[in-house]
Design a protein around this motif. Structure first.
Motif, short mmCIF file in Angstrom:
data_model
loop_
_atom_site.label_atom_id
_atom_site.label_comp_id
_atom_site.label_asym_id
_atom_site.label_seq_id
_atom_site.Cartn_x
_atom_site.Cartn_y
_atom_site.Cartn_z
N ASP A 1 45.08 1.58 26.05
CA ASP A 1 44.93 1.82 27.50
C ASP A 1 43.74 1.92 28.07
OD1 ASP A 1 44.36 4.13 26.20
OD2 ASP A 1 46.16 5.41 26.77
N SER B 1 48.56 -10.91 31.70
CA SER B 1 50.13 -10.65 31.41
C SER B 1 50.31 -10.21 29.96
CB SER B 1 51.09 -11.60 31.84
OG SER B 1 51.16 -12.25 33.14
N LYS C 1 46.42 -7.10 32.51
CA LYS C 1 47.42 -7.34 33.70
C LYS C 1 47.27 -8.62 33.95
CE LYS C 1 47.89 -2.66 35.22
NZ LYS C 1 47.39 -1.61 36.24
N GLN C 2 45.94 -9.07 34.17
CA GLN C 2 45.70 -10.60 34.71
C GLN C 2 46.19 -11.49 33.89
OE1 GLN C 2 41.86 -11.22 36.50
NE2 GLN C 2 42.00 -13.57 36.34
N VAL D 1 41.97 -3.02 30.91
CA VAL D 1 43.44 -2.97 31.41
C VAL D 1 43.61 -4.14 32.52
CG1 VAL D 1 44.95 -1.50 32.68
CG2 VAL D 1 43.60 -0.54 31.07
N ASP D 2 42.63 -4.26 33.37
CA ASP D 2 42.49 -5.38 34.37
C ASP D 2 42.57 -6.90 33.85
OD1 ASP D 2 42.19 -3.42 36.22
OD2 ASP D 2 40.08 -3.73 36.58
N THR E 1 50.22 -3.86 27.10
CA THR E 1 49.55 -3.18 25.93
C THR E 1 49.95 -1.77 25.47
OG1 THR E 1 48.76 -2.08 28.08
CG2 THR E 1 47.53 -3.93 27.48
#
Length: 333
Positions: free
Chosen positions: A113, A129, A126-127, A122-123, A132
């Motif tokens: 995290d 996919s 997310k980008q 984290v970014d 985590t």
């Protein structure tokens, strides 16, 4: 030291690269710090020798990725009919035979995290996919080759059918597997050859290093089992998309990263999205040939029968948060 047919990856692409061929033994798959008296300064980029060696190793991986197994074998020295790994399946029996133990980890050590790795990580996840959450999206594996107490006490394990005793080395590997999203996340490792050098302050002797000794094989064991090993194995082992090295600390890799960033007038890696290097560039090849990159090169090269004809086409260097260690993401297609 006995050199086997799987121990040397011949760099025959050019005269310059062939200079490094005798040095590219399997132990170089592992992150290995130089002796303390040769340790690099934090602000010192890779020397020409370190850079050129890494660039040649990475370039040879790029060359053999699209080759079939037999043709890839012709790039080894001596030439081989196949480069496919002899270690098959989940490797549970093989790991046990060669002194490896799978450790039970606390949930707290399997965190991916923002607190653990930063908003930049984290970014990125997310980008791309990549889920985590530890023990849900990502299963954490840790294998150890005895403890430091075993090493200090010169404890051994017996290998059949040869009935031969081998010493524990104190080696270990910890990594995460997210098979749904196609990610292998290397976290922390010290392989047997390096472990002997560190724990015993000398080079390995004949009969000390286990036959099952490379990080690429341990990563395969985890990838084959997947991120839900208690209920099922990885149902799609060909779904390899991202090979990630978290929190790079190896001094040679850090030096290579710094030199790769130098043309961009950067002294350190930036926060996500960082800097991307195509494998057609010298920087991309050098990062792939670095200690933190080549374990992934071997994983794909020696698993063509398992994961298919995969290749790495680029790599991103970035930081998850300020003053943290760099992260490398190799993109597989």
């Amino acid at each position: 030291m006995k050199i086997t047919t799987t121990s040397i990856f011949a760099l025959m692409a050019s005269t310059a690269c062939s200079f490094y061929a005798p040095q590219v033994v399997r132990s170089l798959l592992l992150p290995q710090d130089p002796p303390l008296h040769l340790a690099r300064r934090d602000d010192e980029p890779a020397s020409d020798d370190v850079w050129n060696k890494a660039k040649c190793i990475g370039g040879q991986f790029v060359k053999v990725f699209p080759m079939n197994d037999k043709d890839a074998g012709q790039e080894y020295l001596p030439k081989k009919d196949s480069v496919q790994s002899k270690w098959k399946g989940d490797l549970k029996d093989d790991l046990k035979k060669w002194g490896w133990t799978q450790n039970t980890l606390l949930k707290s050590v399997c965190e991916f995290d923002e607190f653990a790795l930063g908003k930049g990580w984290v970014d990125a996840a997310k980008q791309l996919s990549i889920g985590t959450e530890g023990w849900k999206d990502i299963w954490c594996y840790r294998f150890s080759h005895g403890t430091l107490w075993d090493v200090a006490g010169e404890k051994t394990y017996n290998v059949q059918p040869d009935n031969k005793d081998y010493p524990y080395t104190g080696a270990y590997a910890q990594f995460g597997i997210n098979d749904d999203d196609g990610a292998i996340l290397a976290m922390d490792n010290l392989m047997p050859t390096s472990a002997i050098k560190k724990n015993k302050q000398r080079d390995p002797r004949d009969g000390e290093v286990p036959a099952l000794q490379s990080l690429s094989e341990l990563l395969w064991s985890g990838w084959y089992r997947g991120s839900q090993p208690d209920t099922s194995n990885n149902k799609n082992v060909k779904n390899v998309k991202y090979l990630i090295s978290l929190s790079v600390t190896n001094s040679e890799s850090l030096a290579i990263i710094q030199r790769a960033l130098k043309p961009k007038n950067k002294a350190t890696a930036s926060l996500w999205p960082g800097d991307n290097f195509d494998m057609s560039t010298a920087e991309g090849k050098a990062l792939l040939g670095s200690p933190n990159g080549k374990r992934f090169g071997y994983l794909l090269t020696q698993r063509k029968d398992d994961v298919g004809m995969k290749q790495i086409d680029s790599v991103t260097v970035f930081r998850g948060k300020d003053h943290s260690n760099p992260i490398l993401i190799f993109y597989v297609k």
